[in-house]
Enzyme design. Structure first.
Site, PDB file in Angstrom:
ATOM      1  N   SER A 167      14.111  -4.222  -5.850  1.00 34.40           N
ATOM      2  CA  SER A 167      14.406  -4.177  -7.272  1.00 34.40           C
ATOM      3  C   SER A 167      14.407  -2.604  -7.651  1.00 34.40           C
ATOM      4  O   SER A 167      15.197  -1.997  -8.520  1.00 34.40           O
ATOM      5  CB  SER A 167      13.649  -4.789  -8.258  1.00 34.40           C
ATOM      6  OG  SER A 167      12.220  -4.472  -8.302  1.00 34.40           O
ATOM      7  N   ASP A 225       6.743   1.625  -6.446  1.00 36.53           N
ATOM      8  CA  ASP A 225       8.151   1.332  -5.755  1.00 36.53           C
ATOM      9  C   ASP A 225       9.004   2.281  -6.000  1.00 36.53           C
ATOM     10  O   ASP A 225       9.897   2.897  -5.275  1.00 36.53           O
ATOM     11  CB  ASP A 225       8.590  -0.196  -6.285  1.00 36.53           C
ATOM     12  CG  ASP A 225       7.550  -1.112  -5.423  1.00 36.53           C
ATOM     13  OD1 ASP A 225       6.193  -0.704  -5.078  1.00 36.53           O
ATOM     14  OD2 ASP A 225       7.767  -2.332  -5.560  1.00 36.53           O
TER      15      ASP A 225
END
Length: 417
Positions: A167, A225
């Site tokens: 994502s 991330d």
């Protein structure tokens, strides 16, 4: 000299012209996934973790279209969605005044859900991907000038839901493409092997907007991330502070997806319970994991300066020790034990990466590892029902591609959609 109003008008016209010029051609970007090399779970309790860019990438192509629509195609999950430009224009006022420093509000999310997609399940991958796209499209359009009618195709080498930052790579690609399309950042011209990178300040802007996309998808992400997907390489994360390591080597690995689903929240809660129950036992284990992260950081810097076989042997020992620690704190799984056993039979060293309890494992490969050994390990892992890739860590972050720099399979997918 120009008055302030005239200067702003000229700047706006120049920005609009830049957007039109940018979208006169197709732009293709890619961003890497991420893995945790050391420090998972300990990082929740203030210890250091090393997050690495995984050279399995998400690719995005943005191209102009003249049908008055904005469309996004996600062939990995079999989803194609489109909206009329007029429909999106009515929402721009709700997103005016926003910038990358402000989190999505509940009211904005409600508006997005009204037009997001016909998908019924709000938490479904398709729905969250659509909401993140719409949020970034509308927020960036309201801030920098509306992006014209475009078509976007996103394809990824990363499995969804495996803890590998799929994502975040998606959000970073969206932010880079949309910011470039509206002229908020430049289109980098300096190319190295037909791949171009944005300057530091523009990478920072991409990262900030990508974090907002991650908030739409995950609610309260750490920011690790998307930072890995933006900057690449290796990042140290501790107590909310993210530091990019300056000198890091690219390391070969096997990445194995056990395909065993798990709940990160449950695993984190389980570790916390153990710490509360056995503090005198568990706190030294967490301190040891922290020491492993610090030692690994030193070894990576040493390899970058002077590659030597002895350093790879140290990395393998650290992997083995940390895997034992992760079993001690309760986040192991029989599937992960199996990965370690199978690869050990071939003289290789493995550990879980991420939340544990299943999910993925990484296996270090020395530069001189025989390809026949790697292939034999892959076949044995596949025979266990696992999915396995040979790839590398320490990969580059978000970048702009020329067509000649793209893999044939990526070009084929873009040509089909």
């Amino acid at each position: 000299s120009l008055g302030k109003g005239a200067a702003l008008a000229l700047a706006g016209a120049a920005q609009a012209g830049a957007a039109v010029e940018m979208l006169a051609k197709r732009l293709t970007v890619s961003a890497p996934g991420k893995a945790i090399l050391h420090g998972e779970h300990a990082v929740v309790h203030g210890k250091a973790a090393l997050a690495v860019a995984l050279n399995l990438r998400t690719f995005l192509q943005i191209r102009p279209c003249n049908n008055g629509k904005v469309a996004i195609h996600l062939p990995n999950i079999g989803t194609s969605l489109n909206w009329e430009m007029g429909q999106l224009q009515t929402l721009l006022t709700a997103f005016s005044g926003l910038d990358q420093s402000k989190s999505p509000s509940p009211e904005q999310m409600d508006k997005l859900r009204e037009i997001g997609s016909p998908i019924v399940i709000p938490a479904a991958t398709e729905s969250l991907a659509a909401l993140a796209f719409l949020y970034l499209y509308l927020s960036i359009s309201a801030k920098y000038g509306q992006i014209p009618s475009v078509e976007i195709v996103v394809w990824s080498e990363l499995p969804v839901g495996a803890g590998l930052g799929s994502s975040a790579a998606y959000s970073v690609c969206l932010a880079a493409a949309l910011l470039t399309a509206c002229g908020a950042i430049g289109c980098p011209l300096k190319e190295e092997k037909y791949i171009a990178r944005w300057p530091e300040e523009e990478l920072d802007l991409i990262n900030q907007w990508a974090f907002r996309g991650e908030q739409v998808i995950h609610g309260k992400p750490s920011g690790v991330d998307n930072s890995v997907a933006t900057w690449g390489g290796v990042l140290r994360f501790q107590s909310g502070k993210i530091t990019l390591l300056k000198r890091v080597p690219t390391l070969r690995i096997l990445l194995t997806n056990t395909k065993v689903s798990r709940s990160t929240r449950t695993l984190v809660a389980g570790v916390k319970d153990k710490i509360l129950k056995f503090p005198a036992i568990m706190n030294p284990v967490l301190a040891s994991i922290d020491a492993i992260s610090n030692e690994c950081e030193n070894v990576l810097e040493a390899i970058a300066l002077s590659p030597s076989q002895k350093y790879y042997l140290v990395l393998e020992e650290l992997v083995d020790i940390n895997q034992h620690h992760l079993n001690v704190i309760g986040v192991g799984h029989t599937s992960l034990d199996r990965v370690c056993q199978v690869t050990a039979n071939h003289g290789l060293h493995s550990k879980l990466t991420g939340a544990g309890g299943g999910g993925c494992a990484i296996t270090l490969l020395r530069p001189d590892t025989d390809p026949l050994i790697v292939e034999a390990a892959r076949q044995d892992l596949s025979a266990c029902g696992f999915e396995c890739w040979e790839t590398s860590i320490g990969a580059s972050g978000i970048c702009l591609h020329s067509p000649t720099s793209l893999k044939p399979e990526v070009l084929q997918i873009f040509s089909k959609v």
